[in-house]
Design an enzyme around this catalytic site. Structure first.
Site, PDB file in Angstrom:
ATOM      1  CB  ALA A 197      -0.916   0.017   1.220  1.00  0.00           C
ATOM      2  CG  ASP A 205       6.285  -0.348  -1.783  1.00  0.00           C
ATOM      3  OD1 ASP A 205       6.952   0.479  -1.135  1.00  0.00           O
ATOM      4  OD2 ASP A 205       6.438  -1.575  -1.696  1.00  0.00           O
TER       5      ASP A 205
HETATM    6  P1  ATP Z   1       2.440  -1.173   3.877  1.00  0.00           P
HETATM    7  O1  ATP Z   1       3.626  -1.318   4.768  1.00  0.00           O
HETATM    8  O2  ATP Z   1       1.281  -2.060   4.241  1.00  0.00           O
HETATM    9  O3  ATP Z   1       2.766  -1.206   2.434  1.00  0.00           O
HETATM   10  P2  ATP Z   1       2.518   1.465   4.914  1.00  0.00           P
HETATM   11  O4  ATP Z   1       2.532   1.127   6.367  1.00  0.00           O
HETATM   12  O5  ATP Z   1       3.771   1.890   4.272  1.00  0.00           O
HETATM   13  O6  ATP Z   1       1.856   0.302   4.100  1.00  0.00           O
HETATM   14  P3  ATP Z   1       0.038   2.877   5.199  1.00  0.00           P
HETATM   15  O7  ATP Z   1      -0.011   4.169   5.899  1.00  0.00           O
HETATM   16  O8  ATP Z   1      -0.504   1.688   5.910  1.00  0.00           O
HETATM   17  O9  ATP Z   1       1.507   2.670   4.661  1.00  0.00           O
HETATM   18  O10 ATP Z   1      -0.752   3.013   3.813  1.00  0.00           O
HETATM   19  C1  ATP Z   1      -0.382   3.934   2.811  1.00  0.00           C
HETATM   20  C2  ATP Z   1      -1.610   4.571   2.222  1.00  0.00           C
HETATM   21  O11 ATP Z   1      -2.412   3.549   1.641  1.00  0.00           O
HETATM   22  C3  ATP Z   1      -2.512   5.262   3.226  1.00  0.00           C
HETATM   23  O12 ATP Z   1      -2.158   6.608   3.427  1.00  0.00           O
HETATM   24  C4  ATP Z   1      -3.874   5.142   2.559  1.00  0.00           C
HETATM   25  O13 ATP Z   1      -4.046   6.165   1.596  1.00  0.00           O
HETATM   26  C5  ATP Z   1      -3.782   3.805   1.841  1.00  0.00           C
HETATM   27  N1  ATP Z   1      -4.332   2.715   2.666  1.00  0.00           N
HETATM   28  C6  ATP Z   1      -3.664   1.836   3.442  1.00  0.00           C
HETATM   29  N2  ATP Z   1      -4.498   0.976   4.078  1.00  0.00           N
HETATM   30  C7  ATP Z   1      -5.737   1.323   3.684  1.00  0.00           C
HETATM   31  C8  ATP Z   1      -7.049   0.832   3.966  1.00  0.00           C
HETATM   32  N3  ATP Z   1      -7.245  -0.198   4.801  1.00  0.00           N
HETATM   33  N4  ATP Z   1      -8.082   1.453   3.367  1.00  0.00           N
HETATM   34  C9  ATP Z   1      -7.912   2.482   2.513  1.00  0.00           C
HETATM   35  N5  ATP Z   1      -6.709   2.989   2.210  1.00  0.00           N
HETATM   36  C10 ATP Z   1      -5.633   2.436   2.780  1.00  0.00           C
END
Ligand code: ATP
Length: 312
Positions: A251, A253
């Protein structure tokens, strides 16, 4: 007038197992389905840029092995310029072992392999490509010396530097000063700011603190809560799309790759964050890293459906 994007970062082969719950130390869980999927933060972000229509060069190092060859071939099929996807004779390709639970949460171990051998010296021939780009996008799965060197070089050439500070690490003041946009998630924002980030209010404080460390623009991603922006000192909250999460792998990335594409098309920082949130929301509704990354045509169709459901 679309600007070029250079991604410098990691390439891994992801080995993914679905499980009822993520095992604690010493525990063995009988897992469900298994699949392999090319991943690595650098590769995922480069593929995102390509699928969303960006003009992308990827600079990375893979092993001289079957995973490395497979990855390079896939990048080419995605339309990524792979001239600087280098092959290392010493170390194998990077590998990530990923477990995903029923709630879509994941836990990851990465064996960096060749990614750990991407040194500033390897980039000599690629510097003219970096200097001619509009945006440089990096993460922290390659040696910190390389990140510092490339960020410094790009900044000196007037290239906008986007740093996704993942996995969480501390950053030197010199590096922070080269960055136009930093994109920490909750944990990374905590590591950088020293502020515990639990909700939007604490994310705002962390974003301000990181801005105060010399980064021009900050976006703290808060998963389903959305993203908190600090744009040259001004705070804005961009809500996430409401979707059913299946697998949040990549997400972040997708968010970063999409952010770079939107900026390369001339969108403002808040508009670009909105675009990135849409792309990331689509990716969490599907399994896997690169397999979950949306294409631009699909993005338009699906994102309007997501917007529709929010307006109901
Ligand atoms: P990951 O490590 O799982 O790749 P991350 O921890 O780097 O993700 P997150 O903040 O969890 O980053 O997610 C990045 C973006 O993705 C968020 O700002 C949001 O826009 C989107 N996102 C993540 N999870 C969700 C969700 N459950 N529903 C909707 N959007 C989401």
């Amino acid at each position: 007038d679309i600007k070029k994007i250079v991604v410098v970062g990691s390439t891994n082969m992801d080995m993914v197992v679905k499980t009822s719950h993520i095992p604690v130390p010493g525990e063995t869980v009988l897992g469900g389905s298994f699949f392999m999927n090319p991943g690595g933060k650098g590769a995922n972000q480069a593929v995102t840029v390509a699928r969303l229509g960006g003009d992308v060069h990827f600079i990375s190092k893979v092993g001289n092995d079957v995973f490395g060859k497979q990855s390079s071939q896939l990048f080419e099929e995605e339309g990524i310029n792979t001239f600087y996807v280098l092959s290392d004779d010493e170390l194998p390709s990077g590998v990530a072992l990923i477990t995903v639970d029923e709630a879509g949460e994941n836990s990851i171990v990465v064996a960096s392999g060749a990614n750990g051998n991407l040194y500033p010296d390897d980039l000599k021939d690629a510097l003219s490509i970096i200097a001619g780009a509009g945006f440089l996008l990096m993460q922290l799965e390659i040696p910190m010396d390389t990140v510092r060197f490339v960020a410094d070089y790009a900044a000196s050439k007037g290239v906008s530097v986007i740093l996704n500070p993942a996995p969480a690490n501390t950053l030197s003041p010199g590096l922070l000063n080269c960055i136009d946009i930093i994109t920490p998630n909750k944990k990374e924002a905590e590591m950088l700011s020293g502020i515990k980030v639990t909700n939007i209010e604490s994310a705002k404080k962390a974003a301000k603190a990181i801005y105060g460390m010399g980064v021009k623009n900050v976006v703290v991603t808060m998963g389903p809560l959305g993203a908190v922006i600090c744009q040259e000192g001004k705070i804005l909250v961009i809500p996430a799309q409401k979707v059913e999460a299946v697998d949040t792998t990549a997400a972040g990335d997708v968010f970063n790759g999409a952010l770079a594409v939107a900026l390369s098309e001339g969108k403002t920082f808040p508009e670009a964050v909105q675009f990135a949130s849409m792309a990331a929301a689509i990716s969490v509704t599907r399994m896997g890293a690169q397999s979950s990354i949306p294409y631009r045509n699909e993005f338009i169709a699906v994102s309007s459906k997501i917007e529709g459901s929010i307006n109901e």
